[in-house]
Design an enzyme around this catalytic site. Sequence first.
Site, mmCIF file in Angstrom:
data_model
loop_
_atom_site.group_PDB
_atom_site.id
_atom_site.type_symbol
_atom_site.label_atom_id
_atom_site.label_comp_id
_atom_site.label_asym_id
_atom_site.label_seq_id
_atom_site.Cartn_x
_atom_site.Cartn_y
_atom_site.Cartn_z
ATOM 1 N N GLY A 105 1.687 -5.627 7.475
ATOM 2 C CA GLY A 105 0.769 -6.333 6.581
ATOM 3 C C GLY A 105 -0.419 -6.901 7.302
ATOM 4 O O GLY A 105 -0.893 -6.355 8.302
ATOM 5 N N SER A 106 -0.898 -8.015 6.800
ATOM 6 C CA SER A 106 -2.111 -8.636 7.322
ATOM 7 C C SER A 106 -1.855 -9.346 8.636
ATOM 8 O O SER A 106 -0.718 -9.692 8.980
ATOM 9 C CB SER A 106 -2.663 -9.635 6.304
ATOM 10 O OG SER A 106 -1.808 -10.758 6.206
ATOM 11 N N LYS A 166 11.603 -8.856 1.658
ATOM 12 C CA LYS A 166 10.623 -9.674 0.944
ATOM 13 C C LYS A 166 9.408 -8.769 0.752
ATOM 14 O O LYS A 166 8.609 -8.561 1.663
ATOM 15 C CB LYS A 166 10.257 -10.924 1.752
ATOM 16 C CG LYS A 166 9.396 -11.942 0.967
ATOM 17 C CD LYS A 166 7.951 -11.513 0.935
ATOM 18 C CE LYS A 166 7.100 -12.470 0.100
ATOM 19 N NZ LYS A 166 6.072 -11.788 -0.676
ATOM 20 N N GLU A 183 3.432 -4.643 12.588
ATOM 21 C CA GLU A 183 2.452 -3.578 12.351
ATOM 22 C C GLU A 183 1.399 -4.170 11.428
ATOM 23 O O GLU A 183 1.623 -4.318 10.232
ATOM 24 C CB GLU A 183 3.127 -2.345 11.734
ATOM 25 C CG GLU A 183 2.265 -1.103 11.781
ATOM 26 C CD GLU A 183 1.326 -0.972 10.586
ATOM 27 O OE1 GLU A 183 0.152 -1.428 10.703
ATOM 28 O OE2 GLU A 183 1.763 -0.462 9.556
ATOM 29 N N LEU A 184 0.248 -4.529 12.004
ATOM 30 C CA LEU A 184 -0.717 -5.360 11.290
ATOM 31 C C LEU A 184 -2.017 -4.652 10.955
ATOM 32 O O LEU A 184 -3.031 -5.286 10.698
ATOM 33 C CB LEU A 184 -1.005 -6.617 12.133
ATOM 34 C CG LEU A 184 0.252 -7.397 12.551
ATOM 35 C CD1 LEU A 184 -0.132 -8.614 13.371
ATOM 36 C CD2 LEU A 184 1.087 -7.798 11.341
ATOM 37 N N ASN A 244 0.803 -1.233 0.000
ATOM 38 C CA ASN A 244 0.000 0.000 0.000
ATOM 39 C C ASN A 244 0.832 1.279 0.000
ATOM 40 O O ASN A 244 0.480 2.265 -0.644
ATOM 41 C CB ASN A 244 -1.013 0.000 1.144
ATOM 42 C CG ASN A 244 -0.386 -0.167 2.507
ATOM 43 O OD1 ASN A 244 0.664 -0.787 2.654
ATOM 44 N ND2 ASN A 244 -1.033 0.382 3.518
ATOM 45 N N SER A 290 4.383 -9.180 -3.848
ATOM 46 C CA SER A 290 4.656 -9.553 -5.238
ATOM 47 C C SER A 290 4.177 -8.510 -6.228
ATOM 48 O O SER A 290 4.812 -8.286 -7.260
ATOM 49 C CB SER A 290 4.016 -10.907 -5.545
ATOM 50 O OG SER A 290 4.619 -11.924 -4.783
ATOM 51 N N GLU A 297 -11.283 -4.765 9.226
ATOM 52 C CA GLU A 297 -10.772 -3.617 8.482
ATOM 53 C C GLU A 297 -11.212 -3.703 7.028
ATOM 54 O O GLU A 297 -10.935 -4.693 6.349
ATOM 55 C CB GLU A 297 -9.251 -3.591 8.565
ATOM 56 C CG GLU A 297 -8.605 -2.461 7.798
ATOM 57 C CD GLU A 297 -7.099 -2.474 7.932
ATOM 58 O OE1 GLU A 297 -6.488 -1.390 7.856
ATOM 59 O OE2 GLU A 297 -6.512 -3.568 8.102
ATOM 60 N N CYS A 302 -3.411 1.933 6.689
ATOM 61 C CA CYS A 302 -3.641 1.294 7.993
ATOM 62 C C CYS A 302 -4.131 2.278 9.041
ATOM 63 O O CYS A 302 -4.946 1.931 9.890
ATOM 64 C CB CYS A 302 -2.356 0.634 8.489
ATOM 65 S SG CYS A 302 -1.728 -0.670 7.414
#
Length: 455
Positions: free
Chosen positions: A206-207, A154, A228-229, A131, A157, A359, A262
């Site tokens: 991320g998730s 990483k 940080e989710l 994002n 993708s 979310e 987020c």
Amino acid sequence: MITTRNPATGEELDRYEELTRHEIEAKLATATVAFGEWRLSPIERRTELLEKLAETYEANEEKLARQATLEMGKTIASARAEVQKCAKLFRHYAQEGAPMLEPLSWQLGDGGRAEGRWLPQGPVLAVMPWNFPYWQVVRFLAPTILAGNVGLLKHASIVQGTAALMEEMMIEAGAPEGVFQNLAISSDPVADILADERVVAATVTGSEGAGRAVAQQCGKYLKKVVLELGGSDPFIVMPSADMDEAVEQAVKARIQNTGQSCICGKRMIVHTDIYDGFLDRFSAAMKDVTAGDPFEDDTDMGPLSSQEQLDTVLDQLKTAQDEGAKLLFGGETTDDPGAYISAGILTDVPLDSETAEEEIFGPVAQLYRAKDIDDAIRIANAIPFGLGSSVWTNDDEERERFVRDIEAGMTAVNQFLASAPEAPFGGVKRSGHGRELARFGLHEFMNLKTVMLPG
């Protein structure tokens, strides 16, 4: 093979060969050698590289911004701003970072003394989302460089071209080989990389699923992890607030990055005395928002990041309505191939529903009516997440209640919540743990070594 697509058109952009097991091993070996040298580099060399990176990002602003817009659909204006913000963060650590690494000192009761030395630990793996494809990485990369650690990325993708450009910027800035490397891989090899003793820690943005998987593996091998989710941040408006400003910022919160941020307010919790007036103004403003070509400077918002993300949001909106919520307007798609969706508002969301606790990563707001401040806080806290929050009040007592009682890592008062290099960033509950930015983000992956000394 990793394939990237333009979410505004659905067209294929590029293909990237995934690293083989042998190539991953070579990257880890390079990182290990690089750390052995970089950990001993003088602080002046590290800050010099950070300053050079700031200059490199500024010099390549348009190139970097265009790549992010092509790959994940953010407006070109917001992509440029993101690149500028990265340069600001590099420069912050370049100019302010050295004092953050100065030894601590304590006088002991027995007449002796002790020092605390900040020492680097090794290669850190970053698992990052799409994002804010530059900013999320630089939040980890800048303090990694200053600390004397080295980084492995990483990336998501769908922004693999962006990831490759970031490695290119490091080379252009003159970074030693191996200080930062992009790993063009799927999620499958991550567990083995974390199991490797040469990788000392991980950071994930991320998730919740990605965070759980990485945290579980780090726990198995006793490695530090920062998470940080995301979250579903409350945006609370009380009667004393400046209504015009609150509405303007509520719209900004919901459509920034096409709702894929987020820390932007997602649940608008409004005091009953002003609820109807807020709803009228907020609805009118949200209906004026248009989704369009992200390369046009005056576009309000671009497409969602991918067709898959569009499908996810549409499924969430259907679930919300099945649970009893009302979609007042929005959530509409077009016949064009792009992943476009219109801004909208959900009301009457049951607090015990899946939607209330989830979310929605798209430009659709949830609107709640609160009887009083206690009710507003109750609604704000009635979710498993606790990343950010925004409160709108000109009453000092209300402000202090919100700061004290809202379960979140961050609270913004009478303003749109945004991250800044000088302030710590992170959440509580299922939004994760640990902090990024400021001196706190720098110290997360450092060894605070206690040195006992004679008096």
